[in-house]
Write a protein that holds these residues in place. Structure first.
Motif, short mmCIF file in Angstrom:
data_model
loop_
_atom_site.label_atom_id
_atom_site.label_comp_id
_atom_site.label_asym_id
_atom_site.label_seq_id
_atom_site.Cartn_x
_atom_site.Cartn_y
_atom_site.Cartn_z
N GLU A 176 0.82 -1.11 0.02
CA GLU A 176 -0.04 -0.16 -0.14
C GLU A 176 0.84 1.26 -0.08
N MET A 177 2.12 1.43 0.80
CA MET A 177 3.05 2.40 0.72
C MET A 177 3.48 2.62 -0.57
N ALA A 178 3.91 1.48 -1.44
CA ALA A 178 4.51 1.60 -2.49
C ALA A 178 3.58 2.14 -3.50
N ALA A 179 1.98 1.76 -3.54
CA ALA A 179 1.08 2.25 -4.38
C ALA A 179 0.86 3.70 -4.22
N ARG A 180 0.91 4.30 -2.88
CA ARG A 180 0.56 5.40 -2.53
C ARG A 180 1.59 6.61 -2.95
N SER A 181 3.07 5.89 -2.82
CA SER A 181 4.04 6.93 -2.81
C SER A 181 4.71 7.29 -4.21
N GLU A 182 5.08 8.61 -4.34
CA GLU A 182 5.85 9.10 -5.26
C GLU A 182 7.35 8.51 -5.55
N HIS A 183 7.79 8.05 -4.49
CA HIS A 183 9.17 7.33 -4.52
C HIS A 183 9.11 5.84 -5.23
N ASP A 184 10.50 5.68 -5.64
CA ASP A 184 10.42 4.25 -6.50
C ASP A 184 10.84 3.23 -5.06
N PRO A 185 10.84 2.10 -5.48
CA PRO A 185 11.10 1.17 -4.21
C PRO A 185 12.42 1.28 -3.75
N ALA A 186 13.42 1.54 -4.56
CA ALA A 186 14.86 1.96 -3.88
C ALA A 186 14.76 2.83 -2.70
N GLN A 187 14.23 3.82 -3.14
CA GLN A 187 13.90 5.06 -2.04
C GLN A 187 13.42 4.72 -0.84
N LEU A 188 12.11 3.77 -1.07
CA LEU A 188 11.23 3.70 -0.10
C LEU A 188 11.95 2.46 0.79
N LYS A 189 12.92 1.66 0.27
CA LYS A 189 13.71 0.93 1.28
C LYS A 189 14.58 1.76 2.01
N GLN A 190 15.26 2.62 1.35
CA GLN A 190 16.06 3.47 2.06
C GLN A 190 15.61 4.24 3.00
N ASN A 191 14.35 4.56 3.00
CA ASN A 191 13.74 5.41 4.10
C ASN A 191 13.48 4.48 5.46
N VAL A 192 13.44 2.97 5.21
CA VAL A 192 13.27 2.14 6.19
C VAL A 192 14.47 2.02 7.04
N MET A 193 15.57 2.18 6.25
CA MET A 193 16.92 1.79 6.80
C MET A 193 17.54 2.88 7.53
N SER A 194 18.39 2.76 8.63
CA SER A 194 19.26 3.81 9.22
C SER A 194 20.54 3.03 9.16
N PRO A 195 21.46 4.13 9.18
CA PRO A 195 22.78 3.90 8.90
C PRO A 195 23.32 2.78 10.20
N GLY A 196 23.89 1.64 9.94
CA GLY A 196 24.28 0.87 11.01
C GLY A 196 23.02 0.01 11.80
N GLY A 197 21.85 0.20 11.17
CA GLY A 197 20.75 -0.27 11.93
C GLY A 197 20.52 -1.72 11.53
N VAL A 198 19.37 -2.31 12.21
CA VAL A 198 18.85 -3.65 11.98
C VAL A 198 18.40 -3.62 10.50
N THR A 199 17.55 -2.78 10.01
CA THR A 199 17.13 -2.95 8.70
C THR A 199 18.12 -3.09 7.62
N GLU A 200 19.12 -2.32 7.65
CA GLU A 200 20.35 -2.18 6.80
C GLU A 200 21.07 -3.53 6.89
N ARG A 201 21.68 -4.25 7.95
CA ARG A 201 22.04 -5.44 8.21
C ARG A 201 21.61 -6.71 7.42
N ALA A 202 19.91 -6.37 7.51
CA ALA A 202 19.16 -7.46 6.93
C ALA A 202 19.16 -7.22 5.39
N ILE A 203 19.03 -6.13 5.17
CA ILE A 203 19.12 -5.89 3.61
C ILE A 203 20.47 -6.29 2.85
N HIS A 204 21.54 -6.07 3.67
CA HIS A 204 22.92 -6.29 3.25
C HIS A 204 23.02 -7.96 3.13
#
Length: 277
Positions: free
Chosen positions: A216-244
C-alpha cells in the motif's frame, strides 16, 4: 457499439465470476450479461448469485453479445471457437480471451478470421478485487472496444496494455506468477520468525500485514522502491544489516533468474499448445 454493450462469457469458472462480480460492483447492469457453461446446475448458481442470463448453449450466448469473453481452458478453446464461429462471423463482436498461450492470430483463425481479438492475462488476486492484468489487442480492435475491455478488467484491479503480444509472456512472469513469489517470501519470513520462537498465529499475522502495508505504501508513494527501502533503513541499523544479507546472498540475481525462467517457460508452453492444435 452501444454505450452499454452486452457481454457474454463463454465459461463460468472462478475468473469469469470474479469479472462479473467486479463489473456489477462498478455499476454494470446484470441484464447486459450472459453466461454459458455445460453444467446447468452451476449456471443456476451463477444466475442466482449475480442475476445474469445463463444458457448451456455457447452459440446462443455468443449471439447476444457485443463482446464475447472466452473464459475456458486453453485445451478446449479450439472446440469452443469452432463451435461459435458461424455465429460470431455473422454478428462480428469483439472477442476477448483470458486463456494463456493462445495467440490472437490463432484464436482469430479458429473463429473464422477477420475479427477484432483482444487477449487478457489476469492473475489470481483478481478473485479478491486486487488483480493485475496485461492486455493486448490486434489491429481490428477499436479504441472504444479497448476502453470497454480495460474498464471490465479494472473492475477487479488494474489493467495495462502492452504493445507487443510477446510481452504477455512478460506479464505472465511478473504479475501472473508474482503472487507465488510473494507467497514464498511470506512463507519464508513466517518460518524465520517461528524458528526464533514467535507464536505461529502472531508470525503469520505480522508477516501478512507487513506485506500488505508495504504494498500500500508503494502504491501511494511518489518514490520508487529503492527510495522506499532506503527510508526504512538507518545507517548501521537492523534493517540495513538485513538488507545487506539479502544482497550478499544474491537475492536480485535469484529474482532475475526466476523471471527469465518463467518467461521462457511461458513461451515454451505456448509453442507446445499451438503444436497440439
Amino acid at each position: 457499439m452501444s454505450k452499454s454493450p452486452t457481454i457474454s462469457f463463454i465459461g463460468a469458472g472462478n475468473m469469469a465470476s470474479a469479472i462479473i462480480g467486479g463489473m456489477l460492483d462498478h455499476g454494470y447492469k446484470a441484464e447486459n450479461i450472459w453466461v454459458s457453461a455445460p453444467d446447468d446446475g452451476h449456471l443456476q448458481s451463477v444466475r442466482k448469485q449475480f442475476g445474469v442470463s445463463v444458457t448451456t448453449d455457447n452459440r446462443h450466448c455468443a449471439q447476444q453479445a457485443d463482446i464475447v469473453i472466452l473464459a475456458v481452458k486453453p485445451q478446449v478453446m479450439a472446440d469452443v471457437c469452432h463451435d461459435i464461429a458461424p455465429v460470431v462471423q455473422n454478428t462480428r463482436p469483439l472477442m476477448v480471451s483470458i486463456a494463456a498461450g493462445l495467440t490472437a492470430d490463432t484464436l482469430d483463425q479458429w473463429l473464422g478470421g477477420g475479427l477484432p481479438v483482444a487477449r487478457v492475462m489476469p492473475n489470481t488476486p483478481s478473485l479478491v478485487g486486487k488483480g493485475a492484468a496485461g492486455l493486448y489487442a490486434n489491429d481490428r480492435v477499436s479504441d472504444e472496444q479497448k476502453t470497454m475491455v480495460q474498464k471490465a478488467f479494472e473492475s477487479i484491479g488494474i489493467a495495462l496494455w502492452v504493445e507487443e503480444e510477446n510481452m504477455l509472456h512478460g506479464v505472465t512472469a511478473l504479475s501472473g506468477c508474482g503472487p507465488a513469489y510473494f507467497f514464498l517470501m511470506l512463507e519464508a519470513l513466517e518460518e524465520a520468525a517461528k524458528n526464533a520462537g514467535m507464536a505461529d498465529d502472531t508470525a503469520r499475522s505480522l508477516a501478512i500485514q507487513t506485506m500488505a502495508g508495504a504494498a500500500e505504501m508503494a502504491a501511494r508513494s511518489e518514490h520508487d522502491p529503492a527510495q522506499l527501502k532506503q527510508n526504512v533503513m538507518s545507517p548501521g541499523g537492523v534493517t540495513e544489516r538485513a538488507i545487506h544479507a539479502f544482497e550478499e546472498g544474491g537475492l536480485r540475481d535469484l529474482f532475475q533468474t526466476a523471471y527469465t525462467t518463467a518467461f521462457k517457460r511461458s513461451e515454451e508452453m505456448a509453442e507446445q499448445l499451438a503444436g497440439k492444435q
